[in-house]
Design a protein around this motif. Sequence first.
Motif, PDB file in Angstrom:
ATOM      1  N   ARG A   1     -10.872   3.141 -10.897  1.00 44.27           N
ATOM      2  CA  ARG A   1     -11.323   4.470 -10.483  1.00 44.27           C
ATOM      3  C   ARG A   1     -11.369   5.438 -11.657  1.00 44.27           C
ATOM      4  O   ARG A   1     -12.366   6.135 -11.865  1.00 44.27           O
ATOM      5  CB  ARG A   1     -10.386   4.999  -9.393  1.00 44.27           C
ATOM      6  CG  ARG A   1     -10.654   6.436  -8.957  1.00 44.27           C
ATOM      7  CD  ARG A   1      -9.564   6.873  -7.991  1.00 44.27           C
ATOM      8  NE  ARG A   1      -8.260   6.742  -8.600  1.00 44.27           N
ATOM      9  CZ  ARG A   1      -7.128   6.572  -7.908  1.00 44.27           C
ATOM     10  NH1 ARG A   1      -7.158   6.493  -6.603  1.00 44.27           N
ATOM     11  NH2 ARG A   1      -5.966   6.470  -8.538  1.00 44.27           N
TER      12      ARG A   1
ATOM     13  N   VAL B   1      -7.060  -5.498   0.866  1.00 39.37           N
ATOM     14  CA  VAL B   1      -7.759  -5.373  -0.424  1.00 39.37           C
ATOM     15  C   VAL B   1      -8.790  -6.486  -0.582  1.00 39.37           C
ATOM     16  O   VAL B   1      -9.090  -6.908  -1.703  1.00 39.37           O
ATOM     17  CB  VAL B   1      -6.756  -5.392  -1.599  1.00 39.37           C
ATOM     18  CG1 VAL B   1      -5.851  -4.183  -1.553  1.00 39.37           C
ATOM     19  CG2 VAL B   1      -5.931  -6.685  -1.595  1.00 39.37           C
TER      20      VAL B   1
ATOM     21  N   GLY C   1       0.819  -1.206   0.000  1.00 32.30           N
ATOM     22  CA  GLY C   1       0.000   0.000   0.000  1.00 32.30           C
ATOM     23  C   GLY C   1       0.846   1.246   0.000  1.00 32.30           C
ATOM     24  O   GLY C   1       1.427   1.623  -1.021  1.00 32.30           O
TER      25      GLY C   1
ATOM     26  N   VAL D   1     -12.153  -1.860  -3.954  1.00 36.53           N
ATOM     27  CA  VAL D   1     -10.914  -1.721  -4.727  1.00 36.53           C
ATOM     28  C   VAL D   1     -11.234  -1.368  -6.179  1.00 36.53           C
ATOM     29  O   VAL D   1     -10.556  -0.548  -6.799  1.00 36.53           O
ATOM     30  CB  VAL D   1     -10.098  -3.030  -4.644  1.00 36.53           C
ATOM     31  CG1 VAL D   1      -8.898  -2.969  -5.584  1.00 36.53           C
ATOM     32  CG2 VAL D   1      -9.632  -3.274  -3.217  1.00 36.53           C
TER      33      VAL D   1
ATOM     34  N   ASP E   1      -9.594   4.528   3.288  1.00 41.30           N
ATOM     35  CA  ASP E   1      -8.280   4.153   2.763  1.00 41.30           C
ATOM     36  C   ASP E   1      -7.238   4.114   3.873  1.00 41.30           C
ATOM     37  O   ASP E   1      -6.400   3.203   3.925  1.00 41.30           O
ATOM     38  CB  ASP E   1      -7.858   5.146   1.680  1.00 41.30           C
ATOM     39  CG  ASP E   1      -6.636   4.684   0.912  1.00 41.30           C
ATOM     40  OD1 ASP E   1      -6.734   3.695   0.172  1.00 41.30           O
ATOM     41  OD2 ASP E   1      -5.561   5.308   1.071  1.00 41.30           O
TER      42      ASP E   1
ATOM     43  N   THR F   1      -9.706   2.174  -6.688  1.00 43.06           N
ATOM     44  CA  THR F   1      -8.298   1.899  -6.966  1.00 43.06           C
ATOM     45  C   THR F   1      -8.110   1.427  -8.399  1.00 43.06           C
ATOM     46  O   THR F   1      -7.649   2.161  -9.258  1.00 43.06           O
ATOM     47  CB  THR F   1      -7.748   0.835  -5.987  1.00 43.06           C
ATOM     48  OG1 THR F   1      -7.972   1.267  -4.647  1.00 43.06           O
ATOM     49  CG2 THR F   1      -6.244   0.656  -6.187  1.00 43.06           C
ATOM     50  N   THR F   2      -8.538   0.196  -8.686  1.00 49.21           N
ATOM     51  CA  THR F   2      -8.246  -0.421  -9.973  1.00 49.21           C
ATOM     52  C   THR F   2      -8.910   0.291 -11.141  1.00 49.21           C
ATOM     53  O   THR F   2      -8.267   0.639 -12.128  1.00 49.21           O
ATOM     54  CB  THR F   2      -8.690  -1.904  -9.950  1.00 49.21           C
ATOM     55  OG1 THR F   2      -8.209  -2.527  -8.768  1.00 49.21           O
ATOM     56  CG2 THR F   2      -8.144  -2.638 -11.169  1.00 49.21           C
TER      57      THR F   2
END
Length: 505
Positions: free
Chosen positions: A73, A60, A50, A66, A269, A70-71
């Motif tokens: 976004r 995760v 991270g 996620v 987060d 994250t992936t």
Amino acid sequence: MGIKTALPKTELYFYTAVLSLALLWAGSWIIEASSENVNRKAFRENVKPGWHYFGRKMDVSDFEWVMWFTTFRNHILFALSGHVIFAKICSMLSPKTGIDLFKNRSLIYMLYGSLAVLITMGWTYITLILSHCIILYSVALVKRKWLCFVAGLTSLATFKMEPFNTWQEGFATGSFDLQDVLFYGGCGFSIMRCMSFALENCEKKDGNYSFLDLIKYNFYLPFFFFGPVMTFDRFHQQANNPNLTRKEREMWNITIHALVHLGAILVVDVFFHFLYILTIPNDLKLLKQLSDWSLAGLAYSNLVYDWVKSAVLFGVINTVSRLDHLDPPQPPKCITMLYVFAETYVYDYIGENHDAIFKELLATICTFAVTTLWLGPCELVYIWSFFNCFGLNFELWVAKLFSLPPFSTIENLMPEAMSRRIRGLFNAVNFWQIVLYNVLALNSLDFAQLVAKRLLFKGFPLSTLSVLFVTYCGVQLIKERERKQALLDDPEPVPPTEADKQKAE
């Protein structure tokens, strides 16, 4: 007891201190367990690198979180931003084209949504969605509500049964990590929207809604893949409303809500880098070594996280829809999956005011039957649905019981503040019922059983009573917030002063 019943400020300060210390105490145990066991074999799959500069790894385990933040976004932000920009460009071009696009906003939204789905999933997927829409639209023309329910649920069941499921999966072309989520999300929510459309068409006195109305409703991009289900009557009225004037400070409120959701994303987060609340419950060997407070904190934090996640996901989508001058459904308060169907004429339609025992029983049975079908029938889902169905009804049964003599007589004789305290005790017990029921779905059956055994049997009476007392403190603080909101919504009349009385005389 009235909702406006107050408690002494010193008592509320005491509750705040107890709850804060308890959460810090439980949180310290979870942080310690997360840090000391980060290299365990059971953690390797779900705890990934991270914050490199701080040497912290990140939990995760939740694919959905996620995926959103994250992936994928940037992809999601690009699609939603494109929706807003496309609508804005069309509105700017409206005077030049001579077409009143303000009256055709829903058509503009449909064009962008259809194009986005086509580019993302392919034309065969669009064909599959349209085929379900055509079938359910045809059923809607019959104007029989029971037939609309049967047709909609049958369509939904085809995604849970073989060989229909495999055959329909073949309509999704390409291969990427998000494909399964988008495929089932788009199909499932499309069917629920078609059911809402069909039921509203049954209520229409003169004629029928057009197929174009259904397509415009279904292909509104912000709601297409991930919901929520905004009922057709509300969407049709709001999306076709030519009056686009905003209320005072509405844009300011939208901005504040967006910033609050951004803050919540950052807080989650940070938590995922220090508290591995989703990974730890999967390691039974580690769980057995933790204290009762740690287990209680894990169960509580998982339920709170599920609510926060739902509120944030709803909030992001709702922010976009509010920019489109829509009034979207509010985030769920407790059981996420129950909310999906509540405003689609299942729970609220059958249960009405939720104060009649038989209607509430029928409403919860029907709702969780549909929810079971939505999630996919299996042993864990059966257990989760049964206990949540029982919990909602048990809460009503207890309320009805205590509204009868001699309980109601005794409550009327005691001070309102004492009545609020006693009700708080029952609410604390009910809260932990909700926690135990829902960690079944959020984590696992083994984790739920371990928490129940430790808090109800091995930890009795010290752990049991102390956890219930802390929960009681939290319940009273929630009730205090509800009391203040009730006073804002419905202020109590100010008693006349002596000067006013003299003037009246």
